[in-house]
Structure formats: structure tokens, C-alpha cells
Design a protein around this motif. Structure first.
Motif, PDB file in Angstrom:
ATOM      1  N   SER A 241      -3.641  87.011  10.563  1.00  0.00           N
ATOM      2  CA  SER A 241      -4.146  88.659  10.233  1.00  0.00           C
ATOM      3  C   SER A 241      -2.722  89.778  10.463  1.00  0.00           C
ATOM      4  O   SER A 241      -2.605  89.790  10.060  1.00  0.00           O
ATOM      5  CB  SER A 241      -5.411  89.133  10.312  1.00  0.00           C
ATOM      6  OG  SER A 241      -6.249  88.006   9.314  1.00  0.00           O
TER       7      SER A 241
ATOM      8  N   LEU B  87      -6.683  98.922   4.264  1.00  0.00           N
ATOM      9  CA  LEU B  87      -7.471  98.096   4.711  1.00  0.00           C
ATOM     10  C   LEU B  87      -7.965  96.712   4.159  1.00  0.00           C
ATOM     11  O   LEU B  87      -8.462  95.963   4.039  1.00  0.00           O
ATOM     12  CB  LEU B  87      -8.298  99.372   5.081  1.00  0.00           C
ATOM     13  CG  LEU B  87      -9.634  98.771   5.802  1.00  0.00           C
ATOM     14  CD1 LEU B  87      -9.760  98.140   7.060  1.00  0.00           C
ATOM     15  CD2 LEU B  87     -11.011 100.038   5.438  1.00  0.00           C
TER      16      LEU B  87
ATOM     17  N   SER C 112      -8.727  93.494   5.251  1.00  0.00           N
ATOM     18  CA  SER C 112      -9.779  92.616   4.464  1.00  0.00           C
ATOM     19  C   SER C 112     -10.032  91.636   4.512  1.00  0.00           C
ATOM     20  O   SER C 112     -10.358  89.875   4.471  1.00  0.00           O
ATOM     21  CB  SER C 112     -10.883  93.577   4.452  1.00  0.00           C
ATOM     22  OG  SER C 112     -10.953  95.072   4.567  1.00  0.00           O
ATOM     23  N   ARG C 113      -8.309  91.187   3.038  1.00  0.00           N
ATOM     24  CA  ARG C 113      -8.050  90.156   2.395  1.00  0.00           C
ATOM     25  C   ARG C 113      -7.546  89.031   3.172  1.00  0.00           C
ATOM     26  O   ARG C 113      -7.742  87.836   3.000  1.00  0.00           O
ATOM     27  CB  ARG C 113      -7.109  90.602   0.999  1.00  0.00           C
ATOM     28  CG  ARG C 113      -6.949  89.568   0.780  1.00  0.00           C
ATOM     29  CD  ARG C 113      -8.380  89.007  -0.914  1.00  0.00           C
ATOM     30  NE  ARG C 113      -7.696  87.811  -1.925  1.00  0.00           N
ATOM     31  CZ  ARG C 113      -7.358  87.091  -1.601  1.00  0.00           C
ATOM     32  NH1 ARG C 113      -8.167  85.986  -0.039  1.00  0.00           N
ATOM     33  NH2 ARG C 113      -7.087  86.022  -2.445  1.00  0.00           N
TER      34      ARG C 113
ATOM     35  N   ILE D 280      -7.951  88.385   6.271  1.00  0.00           N
ATOM     36  CA  ILE D 280      -9.163  87.878   7.530  1.00  0.00           C
ATOM     37  C   ILE D 280     -10.211  87.341   6.389  1.00  0.00           C
ATOM     38  O   ILE D 280     -10.762  86.062   7.008  1.00  0.00           O
ATOM     39  CB  ILE D 280     -10.106  89.072   7.675  1.00  0.00           C
ATOM     40  CG1 ILE D 280      -9.482  90.140   8.473  1.00  0.00           C
ATOM     41  CG2 ILE D 280     -11.206  88.531   8.497  1.00  0.00           C
ATOM     42  CD1 ILE D 280     -10.073  91.460   9.137  1.00  0.00           C
ATOM     43  N   GLY D 281     -10.308  87.321   5.367  1.00  0.00           N
ATOM     44  CA  GLY D 281     -11.223  86.724   4.389  1.00  0.00           C
ATOM     45  C   GLY D 281     -10.441  85.661   3.746  1.00  0.00           C
ATOM     46  O   GLY D 281     -11.369  85.120   3.121  1.00  0.00           O
TER      47      GLY D 281
ATOM     48  N   LEU E 170     -17.708  88.691  12.072  1.00  0.00           N
ATOM     49  CA  LEU E 170     -16.908  88.557  10.392  1.00  0.00           C
ATOM     50  C   LEU E 170     -17.553  89.973  10.481  1.00  0.00           C
ATOM     51  O   LEU E 170     -16.019  91.144  10.020  1.00  0.00           O
ATOM     52  CB  LEU E 170     -17.110  87.631   9.558  1.00  0.00           C
ATOM     53  CG  LEU E 170     -15.069  87.806   8.721  1.00  0.00           C
ATOM     54  CD1 LEU E 170     -13.817  87.264   9.574  1.00  0.00           C
ATOM     55  CD2 LEU E 170     -15.352  86.681   7.548  1.00  0.00           C
TER      56      LEU E 170
ATOM     57  N   THR F   1     -15.320  93.532  10.064  1.00  0.00           N
ATOM     58  CA  THR F   1     -14.704  94.118   9.400  1.00  0.00           C
ATOM     59  C   THR F   1     -15.032  95.672   8.866  1.00  0.00           C
ATOM     60  O   THR F   1     -14.447  96.508   8.806  1.00  0.00           O
ATOM     61  CB  THR F   1     -15.256  93.932   8.034  1.00  0.00           C
ATOM     62  OG1 THR F   1     -14.734  92.536   8.092  1.00  0.00           O
ATOM     63  CG2 THR F   1     -14.684  94.325   6.552  1.00  0.00           C
TER      64      THR F   1
ATOM     65  N   LEU G 155     -13.591  98.113  11.470  1.00  0.00           N
ATOM     66  CA  LEU G 155     -11.994  98.366  10.547  1.00  0.00           C
ATOM     67  C   LEU G 155     -12.319  98.597   9.608  1.00  0.00           C
ATOM     68  O   LEU G 155     -11.449 100.413   9.687  1.00  0.00           O
ATOM     69  CB  LEU G 155     -11.535  97.145  10.455  1.00  0.00           C
ATOM     70  CG  LEU G 155     -11.092  96.027  11.426  1.00  0.00           C
ATOM     71  CD1 LEU G 155     -10.643  94.764   9.768  1.00  0.00           C
ATOM     72  CD2 LEU G 155      -9.731  96.496  11.900  1.00  0.00           C
ATOM     73  N   ASN G 156     -13.636  99.549   8.757  1.00  0.00           N
ATOM     74  CA  ASN G 156     -14.012 100.213   8.120  1.00  0.00           C
ATOM     75  C   ASN G 156     -14.356 102.086   9.066  1.00  0.00           C
ATOM     76  O   ASN G 156     -13.937 103.075   8.279  1.00  0.00           O
ATOM     77  CB  ASN G 156     -14.694  99.708   7.250  1.00  0.00           C
ATOM     78  CG  ASN G 156     -14.682  98.941   6.111  1.00  0.00           C
ATOM     79  OD1 ASN G 156     -13.909  99.749   4.682  1.00  0.00           O
ATOM     80  ND2 ASN G 156     -15.038  97.693   6.385  1.00  0.00           N
TER      81      ASN G 156
END
Length: 463
Positions: free
Chosen positions: A242, A377, A381-382, A384-385, A440, A444, A447-448
Motif C-alpha cells: 500500500s 484516504l 483504503s482501495r 489495502i483492500g 483490517l 481502516t 486511518l479514518n
């Protein structure tokens, strides 16, 4: 009447009730001296009111009936079986019922030779037909009754607009509640399964262990019966890939957004922005093929020419391609928020003698920073997933390394691996997927929280 036919009939009743409700409102009203009708609301609102009164109760009954229909039909079929079969319990009846259902649906009841199965099939088909007929009569009957009541309720003083808007408000509240409850349900289901996992595996081993080998055996006397569930290599691999992706995507995306919004002509912008956003619509499996067949061999050959040891599947290859994939997330959102910065801020900066580049650096970017952080952000997230690119370009090896030239794996890849095929959801191997998902989710969420803090801080300065 089949379910599809019932829904089509309700749709026709919806349209019909709207027009007769609107016509009824016009018919019962009178025209004043100024040419306006003495209706509380526009005639269309009376049509909407009658249409909603017609469909909502019928749809509610249809949904409830459909939910409980299978269970009721199965219970009535079970009660018709001989006593000795009923004593065998629901497990044996489930197998028999599935066989009967398949035979009835395919029209092959005549292939049965067992008189019990024949009787069960006839009973099942009879009860289902009665239920379908009763459902049709009740649903359409309720719809017609409500249509008549709504039609009779129309009067000039009826506050149709208020009633329609009230129904619309409650419908939106219901939709929002469904979204919230779905999120809560997902979170609690993951937490529940994770708790079961941590009863078998120490949470300390999971959070701080450096070896990941979840291959457990069925019996305790077999090799590898305990497994290793140290998730540190997975989270390190996820953050490494990431980070590489963000190092590629954030500068390119942000610079692209600044150029498109501040320097590019409107003609070039109208062409370049949609072209750039096409990257977001390419399937990730295509990116995976590109990473595995083009980028990874190129990096390996380049590294070997420089005397470096590069794995055939590396974190660098996956990170580079993933960075290209998430450029539109940063670019498009950043471009929108930069364009949303008031022109008065730019004019004030120019009036103070600042150049265009100074205005962008000292005024536009700080003012647009909350939105830019939101775009970054979303891109993080994209990244990481992401799963497919990592599977095809980075591999499945759970190596604890910070070297981008080596093969690594991510949390999402391991979740897919653990849940692929027929699994028993009471073994630590399968439950580990839920623990990884919980980890996970917490990352996330963190991070938010950080992003919201930064957004709130800068938004207060420029509001």
C-alpha cells in the motif's frame, strides 16, 4: 400466479391508481374566481398518495408471506409423512424435501417409485399451489381495497403533499437504517467469529507472531496440527504494498489534478479527465495480468542487470501497478475539491502580488487539503483492500520483510485463501480469516479517524 406476475400486476395497479387519484382530485375540486383550484396540494400529489396507499400494504404482505411461505409449506408437508418418518427428525426430512422439491420443479414426480415420496411430492405441490393462490388473492385483494379507500379519501382539504412527503421521509429513514444495521451486523459477525478464533489461538501470538502457517490437520496426532497464526508478516506486506502504491499514486494524482484545474485549457481538460478516469474502470484482474506478465519480468530483468536479486513475484511490481490503478481516486477527487476553492481566494492572492505557483502552494492547496486528504484516504483504503493484483504479482508467501524486491502477501489475499473451497467454520484455520478481517477493519478505522482529525483542523481555518 407466480411472483413475477404479482409484481407486474402491482406495478400496473401503481400506475392505474396514480392516474385515477389525480383524476379524482381534479373532479372533486372547484375553480375559484382567480382561476386556481381549491385543492390543498397539486393534483399529482393526490395521485402519488393513492398509488402509495395501494402498493405499500400489498408489498409488505407479499414480502412477509414470501419469507415464511417455504417454512410453512415444509411444515405442512412434514406433518403429512408417516409417523415413523417424522420420528427420524428434520435431518432426514431435509434430504427427502430437497429431493421432492427438485422433482416437482423439474416435473419428474413420475420417476418416484417409493409411495412415501410420491405422497410427499403430491402434498408439497398441493400445499404450494394453495399457498400461491392464497398469496395472490390476499395481496391483490389488499391492493384493490387500499386503492378504493385511498380514492374515496381524496377531498379538496386532504393534505396529500404532507402525507406523500412523510412517506418519502420514512422511506429514506428506512434505507439509512438498513445501511447502518447492515454495517453493524457485519461488524458484530466478524467480532463474534474472531472471539471464537481467539479462544483457540492466543491473541498475543496473532498480533505479535512472525510466522504465518495456518495449515492445520484434522487430527491432533498429524504433523502441523497446531499451525502458526502470527499475522505480523501479513500486515507488514499489506502496508508495504500500500505504501508503494501511495508513493506512486499521490504525487501523480495530485500533480495531475493541479494541472487540470489550474493550468490546462477547458478543451484539454474535457478530454484528459475522462481519459484518466478510465483507469478506475479497468477490472483489477487486467491489472493483475499486466503486473504478472509485463511489470514483474521487467523489474526482475532490470534488477538482475544491476546485480540485484529480485523475486519473480515482488512487492514492488504489485505496488507499482496498484499505484497506477488508484491514480484516478486521488486525481479526480483532488481536481473536484481544487475547483471548489472560491475564486475570491485566488484573486486576493493575486492582488497581494503572489504568482500563480505561489497561489497554488500557499492558498489553493491548503484550502483544498481536507478534500485532498479524503481522496488519499479513499485511495489508501482501495489499496489495502486489493486482492487480485497481489495474488498475481506479489504471490502468497508470508515473508516478514521490508524489501520491496521480495515476494510478500497481504491480509486480503490470505482471507481469500483461507475461505476458498469447502471449509468447516469451527476450525482455527477458517476462523483466522475473520480475525484478519477484524484487524483490517481496525486499521481502516484508525486511518479514518486520523483523516477526520486533519480535515476538521484545516476546515476550521478556511471556513
Amino acid at each position: 400466479m407466480p411472483l413475477n406476475t404479482i409484481l407486474i400486476t402491482l406495478l400496473l395497479l401503481l400506475v392505474f391508481s396514480y392516474f385515477i387519484g389525480k383524476g379524482r382530485a381534479i373532479a372533486v375540486s372547484t375553480t375559484k374566481s382567480n382561476g386556481r383550484r381549491n385543492l390543498h396540494s397539486l393534483p399529482s400529489y393526490y395521485g402519488y398518495m393513492v398509488a402509495l396507499w395501494t402498493v405499500i400494504p400489498a408489498i409488505a404482505i407479499l414480502v412477509i408471506w414470501t419469507i415464511f411461505e417455504t417454512q410453512i409449506v415444509s411444515s405442512l408437508t412434514f406433518s403429512s409423512l408417516p409417523a415413523e418418518l417424522q420420528q427420524e427428525g428434520q435431518s432426514s426430512f431435509g434430504l427427502l424435501l430437497n429431493e421432492v422439491k427438485n422433482a416437482v420443479q423439474s416435473g419428474q414426480v413420475d420417476s418416484f417409485t417409493d409411495p412415501v415420496k410420491i405422497a410427499a411430492a403430491e402434498r408439497y405441490e398441493s400445499v404450494r399451489s394453495i399457498s400461491l393462490l392464497a398469496k395472490t388473492v390476499v395481496v391483490l385483494g389488499v391492493a384493490l381495497v387500499c386503492l378504493y379507500l385511498g380514492w374515496r379519501y381524496i377531498k379538496p382539504e386532504t393534505q396529500a403533499r404532507n402525507k406523500v412527503e412523510s412517506i418519502a421521509r420514512w422511506a429514506m429513514i428506512l434505507c439509512a437504517s438498513i445501511a447502518i444495521l447492515t454495517t453493524v451486523g457485519i461488524v458484530f459477525s466478524v467480532i463474534f467469529e474472531s472471539v471464537l478464533f481467539f479462544k483457540s489461538v492466543s491473541i498475543t501470538e496473532f498480533l505479535f507472531g512472525t510466522k504465518w502457517s495456518p495449515q492445520t490437520s484434522i487430527r491432533a496426532d498429524q504433523a502441523g496440527s497446531s499451525g502458526a497464526f502470527g499475522a505480523v508478516p501479513l500486515f507488514v506486506g499489506t502496508l508495504l504494498i500500500s505504501l508503494i502504491a501511495l508513493i506512486i499514486a499521490v504525487p501523480l494524482g495530485l500533480m495531475s489534478a493541479i494541472y487540470l484545474s489550474e493550468y490546462a485549457s477547458s478543451r484539454f481538460r474535457s478530454f484528459a479527465k475522462p481519459t484518466l478516469e478510465i483507469l478506475a474502470g479497468i477490472p483489477t484482474v487486467v491489472y493483475g495480468f499486466f503486473a504478472a506478465l509485463t511489470v514483474a519480468p521487467f523489474i526482475r530483468n532490470l534488477g538482475e542487470s544491476l546485480g540485484l536479486t529480485v523475486a519473480s513475484e515482488s512487492a514492488l511490481a504489485a505496488g507499482l501497478v496498484m499505484g497506477i490503478m488508484i491514480i484516478p481516486f486521488v486525481s479526480s477527487l483532488s481536481d473536484d475539491v481544487i475547483n471548489a476553492v472560491p475564486q475570491s481566494l485566488r484573486d486576493g492572492s493575486f492582488g497581494m502580488g503572489a504568482t500563480k505557483s505561489e497561489t497554488i502552494k500557499q492558498v489553493v492547496i491548503p484550502a483544498a487539503l481536507p478534500g485532498i486528504i479524503g481522496g488519499v484516504l479513499l485511495a489508501a483504503s482501495r489499496a489495502i483492500g486489493e486482492t487480485m493484483i497481489v495474488v498475481m504479482a506479489a504471490g502468497l508467501s508470508a515473508n516478514l520483510t521490508f524489501n520491496p524486491l521480495e515476494a510478500v502477501t497481504t491480509v486480503t489475499v490470505q482471507i481469500v485463501t483461507l475461505l476458498t473451497g469447502d471449509q468447516e467454520f469451527d476450525s482455527p484455520k477458517t476462523l483466522a480469516a475473520f480475525a484478519l478481517g477484524l484487524g483490517l477493519f481496525l486499521i481502516t478505522l484508525l486511518l479514518n479517524v486520523i483523516a477526520l482529525h486533519v480535515i476538521r483542523k484545516y476546515r476550521e481555518q478556511y471556513d
